[in-house]
Design a protein around this motif. Structure first.
Motif, PDB file in Angstrom:
ATOM      1  N   SER A 276      19.579  10.472   8.895  1.00 21.69           N
ATOM      2  CA  SER A 276      19.057  11.369   7.970  1.00 21.69           C
ATOM      3  C   SER A 276      18.704  12.567   8.664  1.00 21.69           C
ATOM      4  O   SER A 276      19.068  13.891   7.951  1.00 21.69           O
ATOM      5  N   GLU A 277      18.319  12.710   9.852  1.00 18.81           N
ATOM      6  CA  GLU A 277      17.918  14.110  10.472  1.00 18.81           C
ATOM      7  C   GLU A 277      19.378  14.681  10.565  1.00 18.81           C
ATOM      8  O   GLU A 277      19.406  16.110  10.671  1.00 18.81           O
ATOM      9  N   ALA A 278      20.499  13.865  10.882  1.00 18.33           N
ATOM     10  CA  ALA A 278      21.784  14.746  11.219  1.00 18.33           C
ATOM     11  C   ALA A 278      22.349  15.117   9.987  1.00 18.33           C
ATOM     12  O   ALA A 278      22.647  16.370   9.780  1.00 18.33           O
ATOM     13  N   VAL A 279      21.932  14.754   8.807  1.00 19.14           N
ATOM     14  CA  VAL A 279      22.446  15.226   7.476  1.00 19.14           C
ATOM     15  C   VAL A 279      21.351  16.273   7.205  1.00 19.14           C
ATOM     16  O   VAL A 279      22.071  17.249   6.728  1.00 19.14           O
ATOM     17  N   ARG A 280      20.255  16.368   7.261  1.00 18.71           N
ATOM     18  CA  ARG A 280      19.360  17.257   7.168  1.00 18.71           C
ATOM     19  C   ARG A 280      20.004  18.573   7.804  1.00 18.71           C
ATOM     20  O   ARG A 280      20.030  19.479   7.093  1.00 18.71           O
ATOM     21  N   ARG A 281      20.155  18.577   9.103  1.00 20.84           N
ATOM     22  CA  ARG A 281      20.462  19.810   9.591  1.00 20.84           C
ATOM     23  C   ARG A 281      21.794  20.147   9.137  1.00 20.84           C
ATOM     24  O   ARG A 281      22.062  21.475   9.264  1.00 20.84           O
ATOM     25  N   ARG A 282      22.882  19.502   8.528  1.00 19.07           N
ATOM     26  CA  ARG A 282      24.040  19.848   8.106  1.00 19.07           C
ATOM     27  C   ARG A 282      24.056  20.052   6.528  1.00 19.07           C
ATOM     28  O   ARG A 282      25.294  20.709   6.072  1.00 19.07           O
ATOM     29  N   VAL A 283      23.050  20.004   5.815  1.00 20.42           N
ATOM     30  CA  VAL A 283      23.260  20.396   4.562  1.00 20.42           C
ATOM     31  C   VAL A 283      22.477  21.725   4.395  1.00 20.42           C
ATOM     32  O   VAL A 283      22.414  22.310   3.286  1.00 20.42           O
ATOM     33  N   GLN A 284      21.942  22.349   5.364  1.00 19.75           N
ATOM     34  CA  GLN A 284      21.576  23.676   5.438  1.00 19.75           C
ATOM     35  C   GLN A 284      22.752  24.650   5.210  1.00 19.75           C
ATOM     36  O   GLN A 284      23.731  24.668   6.050  1.00 19.75           O
ATOM     37  N   ALA A 285      22.608  25.276   4.510  1.00 15.34           N
ATOM     38  CA  ALA A 285      23.937  26.263   3.836  1.00 15.34           C
ATOM     39  C   ALA A 285      23.290  27.366   3.139  1.00 15.34           C
ATOM     40  O   ALA A 285      22.107  27.634   2.505  1.00 15.34           O
ATOM     41  N   PRO A 286      24.086  28.546   2.926  1.00 15.36           N
ATOM     42  CA  PRO A 286      23.861  29.725   2.155  1.00 15.36           C
ATOM     43  C   PRO A 286      23.107  29.133   0.549  1.00 15.36           C
ATOM     44  O   PRO A 286      23.935  28.539   0.218  1.00 15.36           O
ATOM     45  N   PRO A 287      22.069  29.829   0.088  1.00 19.08           N
ATOM     46  CA  PRO A 287      21.936  29.549  -1.138  1.00 19.08           C
ATOM     47  C   PRO A 287      22.991  29.612  -2.145  1.00 19.08           C
ATOM     48  O   PRO A 287      23.748  30.813  -2.189  1.00 19.08           O
ATOM     49  N   PRO A 288      23.232  28.565  -3.067  1.00 16.36           N
ATOM     50  CA  PRO A 288      24.413  28.651  -4.092  1.00 16.36           C
ATOM     51  C   PRO A 288      24.195  29.703  -5.363  1.00 16.36           C
ATOM     52  O   PRO A 288      22.970  29.900  -5.698  1.00 16.36           O
ATOM     53  N   ALA A 290      23.388  30.271  -9.263  1.00 13.76           N
ATOM     54  CA  ALA A 290      22.758  29.363 -10.233  1.00 13.76           C
ATOM     55  C   ALA A 290      23.549  28.130 -10.734  1.00 13.76           C
ATOM     56  O   ALA A 290      24.503  28.577 -11.240  1.00 13.76           O
ATOM     57  N   GLY A 291      22.973  27.125 -10.450  1.00 13.79           N
ATOM     58  CA  GLY A 291      23.718  26.023 -11.170  1.00 13.79           C
ATOM     59  C   GLY A 291      24.772  25.295 -10.474  1.00 13.79           C
ATOM     60  O   GLY A 291      25.420  24.530 -10.624  1.00 13.79           O
ATOM     61  N   SER A 292      25.243  26.011  -9.265  1.00 13.49           N
ATOM     62  CA  SER A 292      26.474  25.571  -8.195  1.00 13.49           C
ATOM     63  C   SER A 292      25.786  24.816  -7.058  1.00 13.49           C
ATOM     64  O   SER A 292      24.489  24.695  -6.684  1.00 13.49           O
ATOM     65  N   ALA A 293      26.751  24.198  -6.626  1.00  9.46           N
ATOM     66  CA  ALA A 293      26.201  23.183  -5.359  1.00  9.46           C
ATOM     67  C   ALA A 293      26.664  23.788  -3.921  1.00  9.46           C
ATOM     68  O   ALA A 293      27.510  24.608  -4.177  1.00  9.46           O
ATOM     69  N   SER A 294      25.756  23.715  -3.095  1.00 10.67           N
ATOM     70  CA  SER A 294      25.869  24.282  -1.930  1.00 10.67           C
ATOM     71  C   SER A 294      26.598  23.196  -0.741  1.00 10.67           C
ATOM     72  O   SER A 294      27.198  23.793   0.276  1.00 10.67           O
ATOM     73  N   VAL A 295      26.576  22.138  -1.235  1.00 11.91           N
ATOM     74  CA  VAL A 295      26.690  20.950  -0.573  1.00 11.91           C
ATOM     75  C   VAL A 295      27.789  19.799  -1.350  1.00 11.91           C
ATOM     76  O   VAL A 295      27.509  19.605  -2.524  1.00 11.91           O
ATOM     77  N   ALA A 296      28.867  19.588  -0.737  1.00 15.41           N
ATOM     78  CA  ALA A 296      29.934  18.672  -1.200  1.00 15.41           C
ATOM     79  C   ALA A 296      30.229  17.406  -0.220  1.00 15.41           C
ATOM     80  O   ALA A 296      29.848  17.604   0.945  1.00 15.41           O
ATOM     81  N   VAL A 297      30.515  16.242  -0.757  1.00 12.47           N
ATOM     82  CA  VAL A 297      30.897  15.216  -0.024  1.00 12.47           C
ATOM     83  C   VAL A 297      32.317  14.831  -0.314  1.00 12.47           C
ATOM     84  O   VAL A 297      32.611  14.640  -1.395  1.00 12.47           O
ATOM     85  N   ILE A 322      25.021  18.125  -6.130  1.00 16.26           N
ATOM     86  CA  ILE A 322      25.771  17.823  -5.204  1.00 16.26           C
ATOM     87  C   ILE A 322      27.112  17.423  -5.774  1.00 16.26           C
ATOM     88  O   ILE A 322      27.269  16.473  -6.657  1.00 16.26           O
ATOM     89  N   ASP A 323      28.052  18.083  -5.174  1.00 19.07           N
ATOM     90  CA  ASP A 323      29.197  17.785  -5.302  1.00 19.07           C
ATOM     91  C   ASP A 323      30.168  16.451  -4.850  1.00 19.07           C
ATOM     92  O   ASP A 323      29.841  16.554  -3.550  1.00 19.07           O
ATOM     93  N   SER A 444      32.221  25.026  -5.462  1.00 15.79           N
ATOM     94  CA  SER A 444      31.882  26.101  -4.910  1.00 15.79           C
ATOM     95  C   SER A 444      31.357  26.175  -3.403  1.00 15.79           C
ATOM     96  O   SER A 444      30.773  26.934  -2.720  1.00 15.79           O
ATOM     97  N   ALA A 445      31.104  24.725  -3.128  1.00 15.02           N
ATOM     98  CA  ALA A 445      30.259  24.440  -2.043  1.00 15.02           C
ATOM     99  C   ALA A 445      30.893  24.923  -0.618  1.00 15.02           C
ATOM    100  O   ALA A 445      32.163  24.349  -0.513  1.00 15.02           O
ATOM    101  N   LYS A 446      30.413  25.189   0.136  1.00 14.32           N
ATOM    102  CA  LYS A 446      30.854  25.872   1.441  1.00 14.32           C
ATOM    103  C   LYS A 446      30.765  24.662   2.607  1.00 14.32           C
ATOM    104  O   LYS A 446      31.529  24.730   3.317  1.00 14.32           O
ATOM    105  N   VAL A 447      29.784  24.106   2.166  1.00 15.19           N
ATOM    106  CA  VAL A 447      29.702  22.628   3.376  1.00 15.19           C
ATOM    107  C   VAL A 447      30.065  21.447   2.578  1.00 15.19           C
ATOM    108  O   VAL A 447      29.990  21.133   1.557  1.00 15.19           O
ATOM    109  N   VAL A 448      31.086  20.859   3.543  1.00 11.62           N
ATOM    110  CA  VAL A 448      31.827  19.652   3.119  1.00 11.62           C
ATOM    111  C   VAL A 448      31.469  18.569   4.038  1.00 11.62           C
ATOM    112  O   VAL A 448      31.837  18.556   5.254  1.00 11.62           O
TER     113      VAL A 448
END
Length: 592
Positions: A276-288, A290-297, A322-323, A444-448
């Motif tokens: 969970s801590e590893a995921v927390r560090r990795r979902v930090q991303a530039p604010p998306p 409005a209405g868009s996701a910053s994180v995708a899986v 979340i996408d 539009s998520a930059k983090v995958v």
């Protein structure tokens, strides 16, 4: 993340680069591009540095970054720990400052050894006239090299082009950090490398046959080494061997009964905390937007991606979607399809006839079922289940134009299948269901987030079961020990190049240094029990964690590789073997 490039040559040589490489570098880093050229003060060498930045944290810091002392840094990485980086700081600038204060090789190695997170870098140390470069312990960021008489090229991504022989490119081994004495290069007109290896028993090979021509690699004379970020694998064995494997299938209730009274629920809690801590560090991303996701899986509905999605739900702000990126390659319509039930459906029992969809591949069906589980965990979250449908014509064109360049220097049928599946998934262009109908949608998520690393550590592949059945736990341990040593050359460089081509960043929570250290410290029988049936025995500890997270049927889904779950392998020549060289990658043409 960045696309980085360095050309080392004699100062008298014409300055330039293969223009076919420039476009894919720019796609990796659409937010800033810059070149810097450095020549030796009294030596006859030139270094052309080029960087293309995807802005992810802190102030946008253009690269190459040149400090007041004239040192030049190319940094394709993320510092998730080890060195202090404030939320408003850029890690490239922080690392540059730390390296500028280093005077000796040992000090540089100490700084790099401390970094926790993925990286590939090139660093020109002006005063010492040295060129340093390398990849992190797992090779989570791509770096390729090519040598010719009197030149060395380093780049995040290469390309098939008339100007270069694709066979000349190789991945820089994630074996440690390399250093070039630039004064010696200028005198000899040949590249001689010193390696500072990782202090770990399972580092990749740098034997002469694994290296390009025009290059000599020697261990540094001082015997200095990089401090490995993870311990060796715990190789202890239980007092008694497990029973032979069975072939039956177990249900979620069976799994719960199996876990009751065992040590795995407590160990699962510990795994959840560190993952969970590893995921927390990795979902930090530039604010998306409005209405868009910053994180995708990258999402199949299997246990690896389900656990990542459930943990991301803990840390992504509730108002952000979340996408879930789910890719399918078009199937041929079967005869009598209204009477034929898809055997890969996650449900059981009789069902009413349904209309055949050529994109109802196994991963699409398990993905939809997984979506319902996630909605049950958090019905308030907007889960964008992106159905990414790929036709043979689209696949042919994307492979010819883009994917074959990104997979280079790998060239197997397996690399082609996985590279194509991940490229289309990361692009995120498909549809989402709204009000009962599909709506065009592009993530539009930059983090995958991707689940690579779970199978390698928790005995998730079929080859692990084969080894266990043939020779027991000791053979399984040998297989697992080999897995992390080769993951850089087998998977991660390719996956980084493919995802990065979309201007997005692949992040690998299962390969977080703390997660790997935790799993490496556990005896193998706590992580997996291959005497149990498929869908339970492999990755048993992760399945226990999934149940504690509230997941249901997905916790007992058997492993299914992406090339089969997405059915991309069905669109190719079925006589091929995964290890065969793929003619489509080498020619770029669709072969019937």
């Amino acid at each position: 993340m960045c696309g980085i490039f360095c050309l080392l040559s004699r100062s008298a040589a014409p300055e330039g680069r293969d223009q076919a490489v420039l476009e894919p570098l720019q796609r990796r880093g659409p937010d800033s591009s810059r070149d810097v050229s450095v020549t030796g003060t009294d030596s006859g060498y030139r270094c052309l540095f080029s960087a293309h930045v995807l802005h992810m944290r802190g102030l946008l810091t253009p690269q190459p970054l040149q400090d007041a002392a004239g040192n030049v840094l190319l940094w394709n990485g993320e510092i998730f720990g080890g060195l202090p980086v404030d939320p408003d700081q850029n890690d490239t600038a922080v690392l540059s400052q730390r390296l500028q204060a280093c005077g000796t090789a040992a000090e540089i190695l100490s700084v790099l050894s401390a970094v926790r997170g993925p990286w590939a870098f090139v660093y020109h140390q002006r005063a010492a006239e040295c060129l340093w470069f390398g990849r992190d312990f797992f090779g989570r960021r791509s770096l390729l090299w090519s040598f010719a008489a009197g030149t060395m090229t380093l780049t995040s991504v290469a390309a098939h082009s008339p100007a270069s022989d694709p066979r000349s490119w190789q991945e820089v081994p994630a074996a440690g950090v390399f250093r070039v004495d630039l004064k010696e290069f200028a005198r000899s007109d040949s590249v001689s490398l010193e390696i500072f290896p990782w202090d770990h028993p399972n580092i990749p090979s740098t034997s002469p046959e694994s290296l390009p021509i025009y290059c000599l690699v020697e261990t540094n004379p001082a015997g200095l080494a990089m401090s490995a970020p993870v311990p060796p694998l715990n190789e202890s064995l239980p007092a008694s061997s497990p029973d032979p494997p069975t072939e039956s299938r177990l249900s979620v209730r069976d799994l719960d009964e199996l876990l009751a009274g065992s040590a795995r629920p407590d160990e699962a809690k510990r795994l959840i905390r560190v993952l969970s801590e590893a995921v927390r560090r990795r979902v930090q991303a530039p604010p998306p937007l409005a209405g868009s996701a910053s994180v995708a899986v990258l999402f199949s509905g299997g246990i690896d991606s389900m656990v990542l999605a459930a943990l991301a739900d803990r840390h992504v702000p509730a108002q952000h979607p979340i996408d879930l990126l789910n890719v399918a390659f078009r199937l041929q319509e079967p005869k009598n399809h209204n009477k034929k039930r898809n055997k890969d459906s996650p449900n059981s029992g009789p069902t009413a006839p349904r209309t055949f969809s050529p994109f109802d591949v196994p991963d699409r069906l398990t993905g939809r079922a997984g979506l319902e589980e996630l909605r049950g965990l958090n019905p308030e979250r907007r889960w964008n289940f992106v159905e990414i449908n790929v036709t043979p014509e689209e696949l042919q064109e994307a492979r010819r134009q883009r994917i074959r360049h990104l997979v280079l220097p790998l060239d197997s049928v397996l690399d082609d299948s996985i590279g194509c599946a991940i490229w289309f998934a990361a692009r995120g262009a498909g549809t989402v269901m709204e009000d009962g109908g599909p709506r065009p949608f592009t993530s539009s998520a930059k983090v995958v987030l991707t689940g690579i690393g779970a199978d390698e550590q928790l005995a998730g592949y079929s080859r692990h079961r084969v080894r266990f059945q043939a020779a027991g736990l000791r053979a399984l341990l040998a297989e697992l020990s080999m897995e992390l040593g080769r993951i850089s050359s087998r998977n991660l460089g390719r996956d980084d190049r493919v995802v990065g081509d979309q201007g997005k960043e692949a992040r690998f929570p299962y390969l977080d240094e703390d997660v790997v250290s935790h799993l490496s410290s556990l005896p193998v029988w706590l992580k997996a029990d291959l005497s149990l049936p498929r869908g339970v025995g492999e990755k048993l500890l992760l399945r226990s964690a999934a149940r504690q997270l509230g997941l249901g049927p997905s916790a007992v889904l058997p492993k299914r590789a992406v090339q089969f779950g997405s059915r991309v392998a069905k669109m190719e020549d079925r006589r091929e073997k995964a290890s065969d060289k793929c003619r489509r990658l080498l020619t770029g043409f669709w072969l019937k």
